[in-house]
Enzyme design. Sequence first.
Site, mmCIF file in Angstrom:
data_model
loop_
_atom_site.group_PDB
_atom_site.id
_atom_site.type_symbol
_atom_site.label_atom_id
_atom_site.label_comp_id
_atom_site.label_asym_id
_atom_site.label_seq_id
_atom_site.Cartn_x
_atom_site.Cartn_y
_atom_site.Cartn_z
ATOM 1 N N SER A 1 0.832 -1.208 0.000
ATOM 2 C CA SER A 1 0.000 0.000 0.000
ATOM 3 C C SER A 1 0.868 1.261 0.000
ATOM 4 O O SER A 1 1.637 1.467 -0.922
ATOM 5 C CB SER A 1 -0.952 -0.041 1.196
ATOM 6 O OG SER A 1 -2.034 0.829 1.030
ATOM 7 N N ASP B 1 -6.089 -4.111 -1.863
ATOM 8 C CA ASP B 1 -4.962 -3.681 -1.043
ATOM 9 C C ASP B 1 -4.211 -4.860 -0.410
ATOM 10 O O ASP B 1 -4.810 -5.735 0.203
ATOM 11 C CB ASP B 1 -5.493 -2.760 0.058
ATOM 12 C CG ASP B 1 -4.407 -1.933 0.719
ATOM 13 O OD1 ASP B 1 -3.481 -2.536 1.295
ATOM 14 O OD2 ASP B 1 -4.484 -0.695 0.665
#
Length: 305
Positions: A38, A182
């Site tokens: 991320s 993610d």
Amino acid sequence: MRINGVFSGGGLKGFALVGAVQELEKQGYRFENVAGTSAGAIVASFLAAGYTADEIEVMLAEEDFQALLDPRKTLLPFPFMKWVSLYWRMGLYQGKALEEWFFDKLARKGCYAFGDLPKGSLKLVASDLTNGKMMVLPDDLEKYGYDSDRFSIAKALRMSCGIPYFFEPIRLDAPKETIVVDGGVLSNFPMWIFDEDTSPCKRPVIGLKLSRNQDEVPGRTIRNALQLFEALFSTMRNAHDEKYISKQHVQNIVFIPVENYSATQFDLNEEQMEDLLSIGRSRTKEFLLTWSPANSKLVSNQNVM
């Protein structure tokens, strides 16, 4: 000294990672190989492309992050339509503007695909929800029918940064459609990622984690269903990483406490950005006072300079 680096997720709190890298560069450390999830994937990718921490700070400070939030246009301009879109699209924002921003910044350094970087120098983590497993990019791309050398780094970044329900997930046209979100869903801090390095000259690894040391974290207060869900998701997300950290590498991790900020705080002002940078710098400076490359299990007896 050349080192390997691992960067945790944390959304806009990632400014603190940049401050931490600034201090490392100030002390003479340079990254050979990097990995992240991320927000950590963003910092890792920019470093792999050749940006310095100071250049990354300027680039981020100049950006209007709210402009990167791109909701889909609807024919009916009613507020409830965004929730209808969320149901079908699985995200409030498309994420196209974010991916285009990644592409533009990486292109300035001549980096478009993983083949433009030295092999093994960049590893990003994403979550394959369709098959229920973690993805390490570019390593796992061939399993999905993609040429890893030609795969866009910006696309991979978009996959690693796809906060569930916030950004629409990426859909890969693998043998069957694959939904990717993610990387923090499965591994927010992939400190394990360089363990399989079998090169004759292994380098020390420093991890930069946007949280306190687990021993310093107070217990949660759980009094309602929402708090229960938050605690449940956080525990599940961090279980893999915390188990690994508890056994290895604790002495090689810079813990950066940024609990007062939100991962999706896209309206950070200049003062808040500087505060995050300062936290990263100060925590890393404290860490380096006692850290030695000999602490790292990945240091070989050979020269790592």
